[in-house]
Design a protein around this motif. Structure first.
Motif, PDB file in Angstrom:
ATOM      1  N   THR A 149       0.812  -1.221   0.000  1.00  0.00           N
ATOM      2  CA  THR A 149       0.000   0.000   0.000  1.00  0.00           C
ATOM      3  C   THR A 149       0.842   1.265   0.000  1.00  0.00           C
ATOM      4  O   THR A 149       0.462   2.270  -0.608  1.00  0.00           O
ATOM      5  N   ASP A 150       2.014   1.235   0.690  1.00  0.00           N
ATOM      6  CA  ASP A 150       2.812   2.462   0.784  1.00  0.00           C
ATOM      7  C   ASP A 150       4.312   2.245   0.564  1.00  0.00           C
ATOM      8  O   ASP A 150       5.096   3.191   0.674  1.00  0.00           O
ATOM      9  N   GLY A 151       4.717   1.006   0.257  1.00  0.00           N
ATOM     10  CA  GLY A 151       6.126   0.737   0.004  1.00  0.00           C
ATOM     11  C   GLY A 151       6.993   0.656   1.251  1.00  0.00           C
ATOM     12  O   GLY A 151       8.226   0.568   1.140  1.00  0.00           O
ATOM     13  N   ALA A 152       6.373   0.667   2.421  1.00  0.00           N
ATOM     14  CA  ALA A 152       7.157   0.626   3.655  1.00  0.00           C
ATOM     15  C   ALA A 152       7.820  -0.737   3.837  1.00  0.00           C
ATOM     16  O   ALA A 152       7.258  -1.773   3.483  1.00  0.00           O
ATOM     17  N   GLN A 153       9.038  -0.733   4.394  1.00  0.00           N
ATOM     18  CA  GLN A 153       9.769  -1.953   4.696  1.00  0.00           C
ATOM     19  C   GLN A 153       9.289  -2.522   6.035  1.00  0.00           C
ATOM     20  O   GLN A 153       9.158  -1.789   7.010  1.00  0.00           O
ATOM     21  N   VAL A 154       9.039  -3.810   6.062  1.00  0.00           N
ATOM     22  CA  VAL A 154       8.584  -4.493   7.271  1.00  0.00           C
ATOM     23  C   VAL A 154       9.494  -5.697   7.505  1.00  0.00           C
ATOM     24  O   VAL A 154       9.826  -6.406   6.559  1.00  0.00           O
ATOM     25  N   GLU A 155       9.909  -5.908   8.740  1.00  0.00           N
ATOM     26  CA  GLU A 155      10.739  -7.067   9.052  1.00  0.00           C
ATOM     27  C   GLU A 155      10.066  -7.874  10.158  1.00  0.00           C
ATOM     28  O   GLU A 155       9.612  -7.335  11.164  1.00  0.00           O
ATOM     29  N   VAL A 156       9.992  -9.197   9.940  1.00  0.00           N
ATOM     30  CA  VAL A 156       9.414 -10.105  10.939  1.00  0.00           C
ATOM     31  C   VAL A 156      10.425 -11.219  11.192  1.00  0.00           C
ATOM     32  O   VAL A 156      11.296 -11.493  10.375  1.00  0.00           O
ATOM     33  N   GLU A 157      10.297 -11.855  12.343  1.00  0.00           N
ATOM     34  CA  GLU A 157      11.260 -12.884  12.740  1.00  0.00           C
ATOM     35  C   GLU A 157      10.531 -14.120  13.223  1.00  0.00           C
ATOM     36  O   GLU A 157       9.479 -14.038  13.841  1.00  0.00           O
ATOM     37  N   GLY A 158      11.097 -15.281  12.899  1.00  0.00           N
ATOM     38  CA  GLY A 158      10.526 -16.538  13.350  1.00  0.00           C
ATOM     39  C   GLY A 158      11.602 -17.592  13.503  1.00  0.00           C
ATOM     40  O   GLY A 158      12.800 -17.323  13.322  1.00  0.00           O
ATOM     41  N   ASP A 159      11.174 -18.809  13.828  1.00  0.00           N
ATOM     42  CA  ASP A 159      12.114 -19.906  14.005  1.00  0.00           C
ATOM     43  C   ASP A 159      12.419 -20.639  12.705  1.00  0.00           C
ATOM     44  O   ASP A 159      13.427 -21.339  12.595  1.00  0.00           O
ATOM     45  N   ALA A 160      11.529 -20.526  11.728  1.00  0.00           N
ATOM     46  CA  ALA A 160      11.725 -21.190  10.435  1.00  0.00           C
ATOM     47  C   ALA A 160      10.960 -20.429   9.370  1.00  0.00           C
ATOM     48  O   ALA A 160      10.035 -19.664   9.680  1.00  0.00           O
ATOM     49  N   LEU A 161      11.365 -20.625   8.119  1.00  0.00           N
ATOM     50  CA  LEU A 161      10.734 -19.950   6.988  1.00  0.00           C
ATOM     51  C   LEU A 161      10.432 -20.964   5.897  1.00  0.00           C
ATOM     52  O   LEU A 161      11.310 -21.752   5.526  1.00  0.00           O
ATOM     53  N   VAL A 162       9.212 -20.947   5.394  1.00  0.00           N
ATOM     54  CA  VAL A 162       8.830 -21.730   4.220  1.00  0.00           C
ATOM     55  C   VAL A 162       8.654 -20.762   3.050  1.00  0.00           C
ATOM     56  O   VAL A 162       7.840 -19.840   3.119  1.00  0.00           O
ATOM     57  N   GLY A 163       9.424 -20.963   1.999  1.00  0.00           N
ATOM     58  CA  GLY A 163       9.291 -20.136   0.803  1.00  0.00           C
ATOM     59  C   GLY A 163       8.309 -20.770  -0.163  1.00  0.00           C
ATOM     60  O   GLY A 163       8.627 -21.739  -0.842  1.00  0.00           O
ATOM     61  N   ALA A 164       7.098 -20.229  -0.216  1.00  0.00           N
ATOM     62  CA  ALA A 164       6.073 -20.707  -1.150  1.00  0.00           C
ATOM     63  C   ALA A 164       5.600 -19.528  -1.990  1.00  0.00           C
ATOM     64  O   ALA A 164       4.408 -19.373  -2.264  1.00  0.00           O
ATOM     65  N   ASP A 165       6.570 -18.699  -2.376  1.00  0.00           N
ATOM     66  CA  ASP A 165       6.250 -17.417  -3.010  1.00  0.00           C
ATOM     67  C   ASP A 165       6.335 -17.469  -4.531  1.00  0.00           C
ATOM     68  O   ASP A 165       6.719 -16.505  -5.181  1.00  0.00           O
ATOM     69  N   GLY A 166       5.970 -18.612  -5.108  1.00  0.00           N
ATOM     70  CA  GLY A 166       5.660 -18.653  -6.526  1.00  0.00           C
ATOM     71  C   GLY A 166       6.799 -18.951  -7.479  1.00  0.00           C
ATOM     72  O   GLY A 166       7.923 -19.263  -7.091  1.00  0.00           O
ATOM     73  N   LEU A 167       6.462 -18.830  -8.761  1.00  0.00           N
ATOM     74  CA  LEU A 167       7.394 -19.156  -9.842  1.00  0.00           C
ATOM     75  C   LEU A 167       8.674 -18.341  -9.746  1.00  0.00           C
ATOM     76  O   LEU A 167       9.776 -18.864  -9.919  1.00  0.00           O
ATOM     77  N   HIS A 168       8.542 -17.055  -9.474  1.00  0.00           N
ATOM     78  CA  HIS A 168       9.712 -16.172  -9.360  1.00  0.00           C
ATOM     79  C   HIS A 168      10.018 -15.938  -7.878  1.00  0.00           C
ATOM     80  O   HIS A 168      10.106 -14.797  -7.418  1.00  0.00           O
ATOM     81  N   SER A 169      10.204 -17.008  -7.137  1.00  0.00           N
ATOM     82  CA  SER A 169      10.370 -16.952  -5.693  1.00  0.00           C
ATOM     83  C   SER A 169      11.633 -16.208  -5.273  1.00  0.00           C
ATOM     84  O   SER A 169      12.744 -16.567  -5.670  1.00  0.00           O
TER      85      SER A 169
END
Length: 283
Positions: A149-169
């Motif tokens: 919506t506004d181009g702001a940078q957001v950072e989040v943290e966790g214990d693990a990450l699953v990359g399911a962000d598509g063809l151009h992941s």
């Protein structure tokens, strides 16, 4: 405290990962770049191994309401039309593997997974957040996001990450130092046709695969058998603008590629522009 898993992407893979993670005892936070959940494409076939997971997740009733359950798969010669082989599905598959073989519209599968994830207290999501990258330090993984919506940078943290962000992941590209996506010279034309609009001879409640030189065609019922999903794949040069990877396809081009196939297959292909959704092209 529960461990937290971050899921990049809210498609079929991302939502399935969210449900599986929550049911395994993790707190799940999912991030999707689109402002609303959507799914592109047409049909998908689900083997009994997948259906067993949906059953375990309490989604059997939802699946029954929207899917088709063909009782047979036939392989035919695209040129002569004759049957080359067949495989029993239906009750034979349930008896052998303990779950059905299903065919389903991708949007319907996406919808039942979305509803299943929404019903779980440990799954939360934010739409309109695109993945920019990630970093990890051995103790945690941080996901960098851009709020659309506004181009702001957001950072989040966790214990693990699953990359399911598509063809151009972005996740896959960073993790594997992956280069630009390349076309392999296969073009997939996809269409949906209402079964009731087709002549009776072209309607089908089974999975059919047509094999020919440098091409094959697959069709099967979806949405309780009301629609026929058709996919024609041929060798060919991909369009130059691969970034816009979903194209309105040229029906005449596909018909020319299948000019030497049998009459029944050609009739089905020609029926799509008049009776169906039209062809969409995916390299």
């Amino acid at each position: 405290m529960k461990k937290q898993i971050l899921v990049a992407g809210g498609g079929i893979g991302g939502l399935a990962a969210a449900i599986g993670g929550a049911r395994a005892g993790w707190e799940v936070r999912l991030y999707e770049r689109a402002p609303a959940f959507t799914e592109v494409g047409a049909g998908v076939q689900l083997g009994p191994n997948v259906v067993r997971h949906l059953q375990a997740w309490g989604l059997q009733s939802a699946l029954q309401e929207v899917a088709s359950f063909p009782d047979r798969l036939a392989v035919r010669c695209a040129q002569g039309g004759g049957e080359l082989a067949s495989l029993g599905l239906g009750s034979a598959v349930v008896q052998r593997y303990g779950a059905a073989y299903a065919t389903i519209h991708r949007a319907d599968l996406h919808g039942l997974l979305r509803d299943g994830a929404a019903a779980l207290a440990d799954v939360g999501w934010r739409l309109g957040h695109a993945v920019a990258g990630y970093h990890e330090d051995g103790a945690a993984v941080g996901l960098r996001l851009v709020r659309q919506t506004d181009g702001a940078q957001v950072e989040v943290e966790g214990d693990a990450l699953v990359g399911a962000d598509g063809l151009h992941s972005r996740v896959r590209a960073q993790l594997l130092a992956e280069g630009t996506t390349r076309s392999r010279g296969h073009l997939a034309y996809r269409a949906l046709v209402s079964q009731s609009a087709l002549p009776p001879s072209l309607r089908s409640q089974q999975v059919t695969v047509w094999l020919g030189p440098r091409l094959h065609v697959v069709h099967y019922p979806v949405r309780r058998g009301e629609l026929l999903n058709i996919v024609a794949i041929r060798h060919g040069q991909a369009p130059s603008d691969l970034d816009a990877w979903d194209h309105g396809a040229n029906a005449a081009e596909l018909e020319a590629a299948l000019a030497r196939t049998c009459t029944r297959l050609q009739e089905l292909i020609r029926a799509v522009p008049q009776l169906g959704s039209g062809w969409r092209l995916w390299p």
